[in-house]
Scaffold this motif. Structure first.
Motif, mmCIF file in Angstrom:
data_model
loop_
_atom_site.group_PDB
_atom_site.id
_atom_site.type_symbol
_atom_site.label_atom_id
_atom_site.label_comp_id
_atom_site.label_asym_id
_atom_site.label_seq_id
_atom_site.Cartn_x
_atom_site.Cartn_y
_atom_site.Cartn_z
ATOM 1 N N GLY A 132 66.514 17.172 35.992
ATOM 2 C CA GLY A 132 65.536 16.093 35.828
ATOM 3 C C GLY A 132 64.259 16.601 35.179
ATOM 4 N N PHE A 133 63.824 17.788 35.614
ATOM 5 C CA PHE A 133 62.601 18.361 35.049
ATOM 6 C C PHE A 133 62.767 18.671 33.559
ATOM 7 C CE2 PHE A 133 60.174 22.194 33.913
ATOM 8 C CZ PHE A 133 58.890 21.666 33.994
ATOM 9 N N LEU A 134 63.937 19.161 33.169
ATOM 10 C CA LEU A 134 64.147 19.453 31.744
ATOM 11 C C LEU A 134 64.048 18.173 30.919
ATOM 12 C CD1 LEU A 134 67.028 22.103 31.787
ATOM 13 C CD2 LEU A 134 64.582 22.488 31.460
ATOM 14 N N LEU A 135 64.479 17.058 31.493
ATOM 15 C CA LEU A 135 64.401 15.784 30.767
ATOM 16 C C LEU A 135 62.974 15.248 30.727
ATOM 17 C CD1 LEU A 135 67.583 13.993 32.169
ATOM 18 C CD2 LEU A 135 67.327 15.138 29.953
ATOM 19 N N TYR A 136 62.184 15.526 31.767
ATOM 20 C CA TYR A 136 60.807 15.003 31.845
ATOM 21 C C TYR A 136 59.848 16.145 32.170
ATOM 22 C CZ TYR A 136 63.488 10.732 32.217
ATOM 23 O OH TYR A 136 64.375 9.715 31.971
ATOM 24 N N SER A 137 59.606 17.007 31.177
ATOM 25 C CA SER A 137 58.826 18.218 31.472
ATOM 26 C C SER A 137 57.362 17.928 31.793
ATOM 27 C CB SER A 137 58.917 19.191 30.296
ATOM 28 O OG SER A 137 58.322 18.588 29.167
ATOM 29 N N GLN A 138 56.911 16.670 31.550
ATOM 30 C CA GLN A 138 55.529 16.348 31.926
ATOM 31 C C GLN A 138 55.429 16.138 33.426
ATOM 32 O OE1 GLN A 138 54.843 17.135 28.897
ATOM 33 N NE2 GLN A 138 53.168 15.687 28.755
ATOM 34 N N ALA A 139 56.566 15.860 34.068
ATOM 35 C CA ALA A 139 56.555 15.507 35.483
ATOM 36 C C ALA A 139 56.605 16.788 36.309
ATOM 37 C CB ALA A 139 57.744 14.608 35.795
ATOM 38 N N THR A 140 55.425 17.404 36.498
ATOM 39 C CA THR A 140 55.408 18.734 37.103
ATOM 40 C C THR A 140 55.203 18.706 38.616
ATOM 41 O OG1 THR A 140 53.101 18.875 36.529
ATOM 42 C CG2 THR A 140 54.649 19.904 35.004
ATOM 43 N N ASN A 141 55.338 17.538 39.231
ATOM 44 C CA ASN A 141 55.375 17.531 40.694
ATOM 45 C C ASN A 141 56.426 16.516 41.135
ATOM 46 O OD1 ASN A 141 54.292 14.859 41.105
ATOM 47 N ND2 ASN A 141 52.306 15.702 40.516
ATOM 48 N N MET A 142 56.767 16.549 42.414
ATOM 49 C CA MET A 142 57.873 15.731 42.915
ATOM 50 C C MET A 142 57.659 14.237 42.672
ATOM 51 S SD MET A 142 60.287 17.454 44.159
ATOM 52 C CE MET A 142 60.799 18.636 45.349
ATOM 53 N N ASP A 143 56.461 13.756 43.014
ATOM 54 C CA ASP A 143 56.222 12.316 42.897
ATOM 55 C C ASP A 143 56.405 11.841 41.459
ATOM 56 O OD1 ASP A 143 55.599 11.412 45.591
ATOM 57 O OD2 ASP A 143 53.943 12.829 45.469
#
Length: 599
Positions: A132-143
């Motif tokens: 999931g993080f690789l797809l949305y690298s801006q999302a650097t925290n769980m929430d």
């Protein structure tokens, strides 16, 4: 630029921020009820099918502090909870761990929990957190990541740690994990399909997943710390701080609390009448500018430097020592560029800029009969830039082992390389690194304290000497403007919504991020590949050497004395050959009884 998190106006469209590729297009949308039904079971034999998706239910603390409550499974639209006590006695669960190809969320975390609570570590096939993080690298925290994945949480992840709301209780964690596992079960196939569509299979299966297993073993190993040495440094620094305070008080004419910005402002701006900006700020960069105005400033800056080292490293590290070792946590999903970060404690910010910060490295030691080995890539980002831009002048310099800053200085000042002096080399070094960070003329003029005209001239000369770098930067920005993201050599993406912003400053920030991310991110990918290859080489040959830390471009190993020479040769060869580039890779390796000597 890694740490420059860009804050959007709260009202900004979330989708723009995460450059959403709706994962749901291919799937029927599952309406997730706020509270998912959770059934407690006492054996996984009660599930109708053999599960492959499982998420541990545990407190979300540093791995040594974590409490494991049980394990969560999913079937149809319900969650099934197997408490720890039952799991330990469930023969079906114990056998399942030995044969399952597990999909989980936060694999490294799960490995620690299995290990600490005496379970077999199963084979982990997929980690939906990493994917999931690789797809949305801006999302650097769980929430942010759950929001990007369109998974509504039972309550915000960041609230779980709040004692006032009940802290990490079993009940709260159970509801939270239940609210994650059901939608994840539905989205798994589309998450993995997106990884494939975006050419990230190699990055995900070849780098990030295997790396999480290596990081797990590094975290488990920990690094020895000499507490006496730490105490010795503490006493030494305390004396220096006391002496600085004496001098500061004598300049001020009275005692006051130097650590209080308010009291400090009164002394500097009211009593000593130093010129103040609008804000009466006592931040370090403001104080730097007042250096010429009064000798007290030097003393204060010096005091603040010691004070920071004291609180962060000496007092700060003490609370992390368990049985003479420090165990840090490495994070794979915190920086948008793909670099690892370290926390509890953060060992990546142990300063190497000044002697005082470096001193702390003397407290990180190898046990008797062992040595610490430090290996780091030389000028990795400039080499990456030369390769990615296919800049022949720079590639040529690296191939002939010519110092790249001297080479650039000779271009900038139009002198032969052997005529370059220290000052010119320093300017060239600033320009070289400035280019990597997408620095503007204005930025360069600020850094070098020169006029914008001079900065412009330097940049013009630089791009004339290295024309392909100019072309590469322009193409990168163009690609970003067209696609809203940039990518590394392994197709790690970084979305840069700022590139389309109407605000000029925001757009400029976007351009700088666009120029830097592919270089810094490709360097980060390379270090990770080097970690995997050295780890595998050491283990397959049966050595007792262990990889302990990764600090930016540096890897640290602990080796028994009799293995040191062979390991150095092995690490040298593996790191130098980790990736086939148009430029040679070069690792510098040294060793010693402590980290200070090994660097």
């Amino acid at each position: 630029l890694d740490d420059l998190t860009y804050h959007h106006h709260e009202g900004e469209n979330f989708y723009k921020k995460y450059e959403m590729k709706s994962l749901l297009e291919r799937e029927k949308v599952v309406e997730v009820p706020k509270t998912i039904e959770t059934h407690t079971i006492d054996s996984i034999g009660q599930l109708k099918e053999i599960p492959t998706l499982m998420i541990p239910v545990a407190s979300d603390e540093a791995f040594l502090e974590q409490t494991l409550y049980g394990f969560m499974f999913c079937e149809n639209e319900s969650a099934y909870y197997l408490p720890l006590q039952e799991a330990s006695n469930d023969e079906a669960f114990i056998q399942w761990l030995k044969s399952v190809k597990l999909t989980t969320y936060r694999a490294k975390n799960a490995m620690h929990l299995f290990d600490r609570y005496g379970f077999t570590i199963p084979h982990i096939q997929d980690d939906l957190h990493l994917a999931g993080f690789l797809l949305y690298s801006q999302a650097t925290n769980m929430d942010d990541l759950f929001e990007a994945l369109e998974i509504p949480l039972h309550e915000p992840w960041k609230d779980l740690s709040k004692k006032s709301l009940g802290g990490f209780s079993e009940e709260r964690m159970k509801q939270e994990i239940a609210s994650i596992i059901v939608p994840l079960a539905h989205k798994k196939s589309s998450i993995l399909a997106s990884i494939e569509e975006e050419n990230m299979k190699e990055l995900y299966y070849g780098v990030e997943l295997p790396l999480s297993k290596i990081l797990y073993s590094m975290e488990n190993e920990g690094i020895d710390v000499d507490e006496n040495k730490l105490e010795e440094i503490r006493q030494d620094y305390q004396q220096k701080m006391d002496a600085l305070l004496e001098t500061i008080y004598s300049f001020a004419g009275h005692e006051f609390n130097v650590d209080s910005p308010k009291q400090l402002a009164v002394v500097l701006f009211d009593e000593l009448k130093l010129k103040t900006g609008k804000k009466r700020s006592t931040a370090a960069d403001i104080l730097e500018k007042l250096k010429e105005d009064h000798p007290i400033i030097d003393q204060i800056l010096e005091y603040k430097k010691y004070s920071k080292i004291m609180s962060t490293y000496i007092i700060g590290l003490k609370k992390y020592i368990h049985n003479g070792k420090i165990f840090t946590t490495f994070n794979q999903t915190v920086t948008a560029t793909g670099r690892l970060s370290s926390s509890d404690p953060n060992l990546q910010n142990i300063s190497i800029k000044d002697e005082e910060g470096k001193e702390i490295r003397k407290a990180f030691v190898a046990p008797k009969g062992y040595k610490l080995i430090s290996a780091d890539y030389s000028q990795i980002e400039l080499r990456m830039l030369a390769h990615m831009a296919n800049e022949y002048n720079m590639i040529d310099a690296f191939k002939h082992d010519i110092d790249i800053h001297t080479k650039t200085a000779s271009e900038l000042f139009d002198v032969s390389p052997d005529e370059v002096d220290e000052h010119e080399r320093r300017i060239a070094k600033t320009v070289n690194f400035g280019i990597i960070y997408g620095q503007t003329e204005f930025g360069l003029s600020q850094t070098l304290h020169i006029s914008r005209q001079e900065a412009k001239k330097f940049m013009r000369t630089y791009f004339a000497s290295y024309p392909n770098i100019h072309r590469f930067m322009d193409q990168t920005i163009e690609f970003c403007e067209e696609n809203g993201y940039v990518e590394t050599m392994l197709h790690r993406r970084r979305a840069i919504p700022e590139i389309h912003d109407k605000n000029f400053m925001t757009k400029e920030f976007g351009k700088r991020a666009a120029m830097n991310a592919p270089i810094q991110g490709s360097a980060a990918d390379l270090i990770k590949i080097a970690m995997i290859k050295t780890y595998e080489a050491i283990n397959s040959l049966g050595y007792d050497t262990k990889m302990l830390l990764q600090i930016h471009d540096e890897l640290i190993f602990v080796a028994p004395d009799h293995e040191v020479e062979e390991i150095i040769a092995l690490v040298q060869k593996t790191m130098d050959e980790a990736m086939q580039l148009n430029v040679p890779l070069k690792a510098g390796i040294s060793y010693g009884q402590n980290w200070y000597e090994a660097k």
